[in-house]
Design a protein around this motif. Structure first.
Motif, PDB file in Angstrom:
ATOM      1  N   SER A 193     105.940  44.866  84.177  1.00  0.00           N
ATOM      2  CA  SER A 193     104.914  44.839  83.121  1.00  0.00           C
ATOM      3  C   SER A 193     104.256  46.204  82.961  1.00  0.00           C
ATOM      4  O   SER A 193     103.940  46.642  81.843  1.00  0.00           O
ATOM      5  N   PHE A 194     104.069  46.882  84.106  1.00  0.00           N
ATOM      6  CA  PHE A 194     103.456  48.215  84.080  1.00  0.00           C
ATOM      7  C   PHE A 194     104.307  49.181  83.264  1.00  0.00           C
ATOM      8  O   PHE A 194     103.798  49.923  82.417  1.00  0.00           O
ATOM      9  N   PHE A 195     105.610  49.162  83.483  1.00  0.00           N
ATOM     10  CA  PHE A 195     106.479  50.104  82.789  1.00  0.00           C
ATOM     11  C   PHE A 195     106.691  49.725  81.322  1.00  0.00           C
ATOM     12  O   PHE A 195     106.899  50.594  80.479  1.00  0.00           O
ATOM     13  N   ILE A 196     106.622  48.435  81.010  1.00  0.00           N
ATOM     14  CA  ILE A 196     106.657  48.028  79.600  1.00  0.00           C
ATOM     15  C   ILE A 196     105.430  48.591  78.883  1.00  0.00           C
ATOM     16  O   ILE A 196     105.526  49.162  77.795  1.00  0.00           O
ATOM     17  N   CYS A 197     104.290  48.439  79.532  1.00  0.00           N
ATOM     18  CA  CYS A 197     103.046  48.987  78.979  1.00  0.00           C
ATOM     19  C   CYS A 197     103.134  50.508  78.849  1.00  0.00           C
ATOM     20  O   CYS A 197     102.692  51.093  77.863  1.00  0.00           O
ATOM     21  N   TYR A 198     103.736  51.139  79.843  1.00  0.00           N
ATOM     22  CA  TYR A 198     103.859  52.594  79.856  1.00  0.00           C
ATOM     23  C   TYR A 198     104.669  53.103  78.661  1.00  0.00           C
ATOM     24  O   TYR A 198     104.343  54.128  78.063  1.00  0.00           O
ATOM     25  N   LEU A 199     105.721  52.367  78.301  1.00  0.00           N
ATOM     26  CA  LEU A 199     106.540  52.755  77.151  1.00  0.00           C
ATOM     27  C   LEU A 199     105.726  52.764  75.859  1.00  0.00           C
ATOM     28  O   LEU A 199     105.870  53.646  75.015  1.00  0.00           O
ATOM     29  N   PHE A 200     104.822  51.789  75.731  1.00  0.00           N
ATOM     30  CA  PHE A 200     103.987  51.715  74.533  1.00  0.00           C
ATOM     31  C   PHE A 200     102.908  52.801  74.549  1.00  0.00           C
ATOM     32  O   PHE A 200     102.473  53.262  73.486  1.00  0.00           O
ATOM     33  N   ILE A 201     102.487  53.206  75.744  1.00  0.00           N
ATOM     34  CA  ILE A 201     101.545  54.320  75.849  1.00  0.00           C
ATOM     35  C   ILE A 201     102.211  55.613  75.392  1.00  0.00           C
ATOM     36  O   ILE A 201     101.600  56.436  74.701  1.00  0.00           O
ATOM     37  N   ILE A 202     103.469  55.808  75.771  1.00  0.00           N
ATOM     38  CA  ILE A 202     104.216  56.985  75.326  1.00  0.00           C
ATOM     39  C   ILE A 202     104.371  56.970  73.804  1.00  0.00           C
ATOM     40  O   ILE A 202     104.218  58.001  73.137  1.00  0.00           O
ATOM     41  N   PHE A 203     104.653  55.792  73.252  1.00  0.00           N
ATOM     42  CA  PHE A 203     104.753  55.660  71.793  1.00  0.00           C
ATOM     43  C   PHE A 203     103.426  56.036  71.133  1.00  0.00           C
ATOM     44  O   PHE A 203     103.397  56.745  70.113  1.00  0.00           O
ATOM     45  N   HIS A 204     102.335  55.558  71.711  1.00  0.00           N
ATOM     46  CA  HIS A 204     100.981  55.862  71.246  1.00  0.00           C
ATOM     47  C   HIS A 204     100.761  57.375  71.230  1.00  0.00           C
ATOM     48  O   HIS A 204     100.272  57.944  70.248  1.00  0.00           O
ATOM     49  N   GLU A 205     101.136  58.030  72.328  1.00  0.00           N
ATOM     50  CA  GLU A 205     100.912  59.469  72.435  1.00  0.00           C
ATOM     51  C   GLU A 205     101.835  60.253  71.506  1.00  0.00           C
ATOM     52  O   GLU A 205     101.455  61.297  70.979  1.00  0.00           O
ATOM     53  N   ALA A 206     103.035  59.736  71.305  1.00  0.00           N
ATOM     54  CA  ALA A 206     103.967  60.382  70.377  1.00  0.00           C
ATOM     55  C   ALA A 206     103.397  60.382  68.954  1.00  0.00           C
ATOM     56  O   ALA A 206     103.618  61.331  68.188  1.00  0.00           O
ATOM     57  N   ALA A 207     102.669  59.322  68.601  1.00  0.00           N
ATOM     58  CA  ALA A 207     102.024  59.263  67.280  1.00  0.00           C
ATOM     59  C   ALA A 207     100.981  60.367  67.151  1.00  0.00           C
ATOM     60  O   ALA A 207     100.880  61.023  66.102  1.00  0.00           O
ATOM     61  N   HIS A 208     100.186  60.580  68.231  1.00  0.00           N
ATOM     62  CA  HIS A 208      99.238  61.701  68.237  1.00  0.00           C
ATOM     63  C   HIS A 208      99.966  63.020  68.003  1.00  0.00           C
ATOM     64  O   HIS A 208      99.542  63.860  67.202  1.00  0.00           O
ATOM     65  N   MET A 209     101.067  63.210  68.734  1.00  0.00           N
ATOM     66  CA  MET A 209     101.821  64.454  68.648  1.00  0.00           C
ATOM     67  C   MET A 209     102.357  64.685  67.241  1.00  0.00           C
ATOM     68  O   MET A 209     102.288  65.804  66.713  1.00  0.00           O
ATOM     69  N   PHE A 210     102.885  63.630  66.627  1.00  0.00           N
ATOM     70  CA  PHE A 210     103.490  63.747  65.302  1.00  0.00           C
ATOM     71  C   PHE A 210     102.462  64.192  64.264  1.00  0.00           C
ATOM     72  O   PHE A 210     102.692  65.144  63.499  1.00  0.00           O
ATOM     73  N   VAL A 211     101.313  63.510  64.241  1.00  0.00           N
ATOM     74  CA  VAL A 211     100.282  63.846  63.243  1.00  0.00           C
ATOM     75  C   VAL A 211      99.672  65.214  63.538  1.00  0.00           C
ATOM     76  O   VAL A 211      99.384  65.984  62.616  1.00  0.00           O
ATOM     77  N   ALA A 212      99.465  65.527  64.830  1.00  0.00           N
ATOM     78  CA  ALA A 212      98.914  66.836  65.197  1.00  0.00           C
ATOM     79  C   ALA A 212      99.833  67.958  64.717  1.00  0.00           C
ATOM     80  O   ALA A 212      99.368  68.986  64.215  1.00  0.00           O
ATOM     81  N   THR A 213     101.137  67.761  64.855  1.00  0.00           N
ATOM     82  CA  THR A 213     102.111  68.762  64.398  1.00  0.00           C
ATOM     83  C   THR A 213     102.047  68.925  62.886  1.00  0.00           C
ATOM     84  O   THR A 213     102.107  70.048  62.359  1.00  0.00           O
ATOM     85  N   ILE A 229      94.266  62.540  63.773  1.00  0.00           N
ATOM     86  CA  ILE A 229      95.053  62.718  64.996  1.00  0.00           C
ATOM     87  C   ILE A 229      94.684  61.672  66.035  1.00  0.00           C
ATOM     88  O   ILE A 229      95.552  61.081  66.683  1.00  0.00           O
ATOM     89  N   PHE A 230      93.388  61.412  66.183  1.00  0.00           N
ATOM     90  CA  PHE A 230      92.945  60.456  67.204  1.00  0.00           C
ATOM     91  C   PHE A 230      93.188  59.007  66.784  1.00  0.00           C
ATOM     92  O   PHE A 230      93.564  58.179  67.608  1.00  0.00           O
ATOM     93  N   ILE A 231      92.976  58.699  65.515  1.00  0.00           N
ATOM     94  CA  ILE A 231      93.047  57.289  65.104  1.00  0.00           C
ATOM     95  C   ILE A 231      94.486  56.800  64.985  1.00  0.00           C
ATOM     96  O   ILE A 231      94.745  55.587  65.068  1.00  0.00           O
ATOM     97  N   VAL A 232      95.434  57.718  64.825  1.00  0.00           N
ATOM     98  CA  VAL A 232      96.821  57.290  64.634  1.00  0.00           C
ATOM     99  C   VAL A 232      97.390  56.636  65.893  1.00  0.00           C
ATOM    100  O   VAL A 232      98.293  55.796  65.803  1.00  0.00           O
ATOM    101  N   GLY A 233      96.850  56.958  67.077  1.00  0.00           N
ATOM    102  CA  GLY A 233      97.318  56.324  68.310  1.00  0.00           C
ATOM    103  C   GLY A 233      97.078  54.820  68.311  1.00  0.00           C
ATOM    104  O   GLY A 233      98.027  54.027  68.434  1.00  0.00           O
ATOM    105  N   PRO A 234      95.808  54.386  68.166  1.00  0.00           N
ATOM    106  CA  PRO A 234      95.542  52.946  68.076  1.00  0.00           C
ATOM    107  C   PRO A 234      96.265  52.270  66.910  1.00  0.00           C
ATOM    108  O   PRO A 234      96.732  51.138  67.046  1.00  0.00           O
ATOM    109  N   ILE A 235      96.372  52.967  65.772  1.00  0.00           N
ATOM    110  CA  ILE A 235      97.080  52.385  64.628  1.00  0.00           C
ATOM    111  C   ILE A 235      98.551  52.141  64.966  1.00  0.00           C
ATOM    112  O   ILE A 235      99.130  51.121  64.568  1.00  0.00           O
ATOM    113  N   SER A 236      99.156  53.062  65.716  1.00  0.00           N
ATOM    114  CA  SER A 236     100.571  52.897  66.080  1.00  0.00           C
ATOM    115  C   SER A 236     100.773  51.642  66.921  1.00  0.00           C
ATOM    116  O   SER A 236     101.759  50.912  66.738  1.00  0.00           O
TER     117      SER A 236
END
Length: 213
Positions: A35-55, A99-106
């Motif tokens: 469960s921890f690693f499933i959650c971790y994958l979604f955290i990475i997705f969340h952070e990738a959304a930050h990265m995409f919009v920031a870029t 940049i910040f709001i796109v993480g929760p939206i993702s």
């Protein structure tokens, strides 16, 4: 451990590597940490959304950090410095909020797409709601801070947001004690302790801008 890429460096915490090694080596551990690693994958997705919009907003990423407690991004200082005049104009503030709001939206989007898969829906709704709470270093803290900067100067904004931060931390800390006593669940109080540690760490390195998750 650092991995260099053409766009940014990837830093992987040694403890995370050890946990991953144990995870793949022992089947009983895999069941416990799945469960921890499933959650971790979604955290990475969340952070990738930050990265995409920031870029898209023209900010350059210096490092992408991977650790046991989550992932975070370091931007190059000249591209993310709240003391910089550029970030105080409306365009800069809007960019920061996006940049910040796109993480929760993702996470919300993933929850809606997989609404019939309970574990995916629950984890992503949890990450969405949690990150909107205005407590440092969650996205909600930074969203509210940038919203306040539309009307209030930087010094007053910090005073307001930090007072709110401490009030919410105190309320959640009391609630976490209740949860610990009644349900024998220490997860919330451990999470709050982790947030406090991050805040102390930030004070010691306040010249570095980060997104944490």
């Amino acid at each position: 451990m650092k991995i260099k890429t053409p766009l940014f460096d990837i830093k992987i915490d040694i403890i995370f590597l050890i946990v991953m090694f144990i995870f793949f080596l022992y089947s009983k551990v895999r069941v416990f940490l799945s469960s921890f690693f499933i959650c971790y994958l979604f955290i990475i997705f969340h952070e990738a959304a930050h990265m995409f919009v920031a870029t898209l907003c023209g900010k350059e990423i210096e490092t992408f950090n991977i650790g046991v407690f989550g992932v975070n991004i370091n931007f190059k200082r000249e591209h993310y410095n709240l003391e910089n005049e550029y970030t105080f104009d409306k365009r800069g503030l809007v960019q920061n909020i996006l940049i910040f709001i796109v993480g929760p939206i993702s996470n919300l989007i993933l929850a809606l797409i997989f609404k019939d898969v309970k574990i995916i829906y629950d984890i992503n709704m949890f990450l969405c709601i949690l990150n909107l709470v205005p407590i440092y270093p969650l996205d909600g803290y930074n969203i509210l801070k940038n919203l306040l900067l539309f009307k209030v100067n930087y010094s007053k904004t910090l005073n307001i947001i930090n007072i709110l931060n401490y009030i919410l931390l105190f309320i959640l800390f009391l609630y976490s004690i209740f949860i610990l006593i009644k349900l024998y669940n220490p997860s919330l109080i451990l999470f709050l302790i982790y947030l406090i540690i991050l805040k102390i760490s930030y004070r010691k390195n306040n010249n570095i801008a980060k997104y944490y998750n």
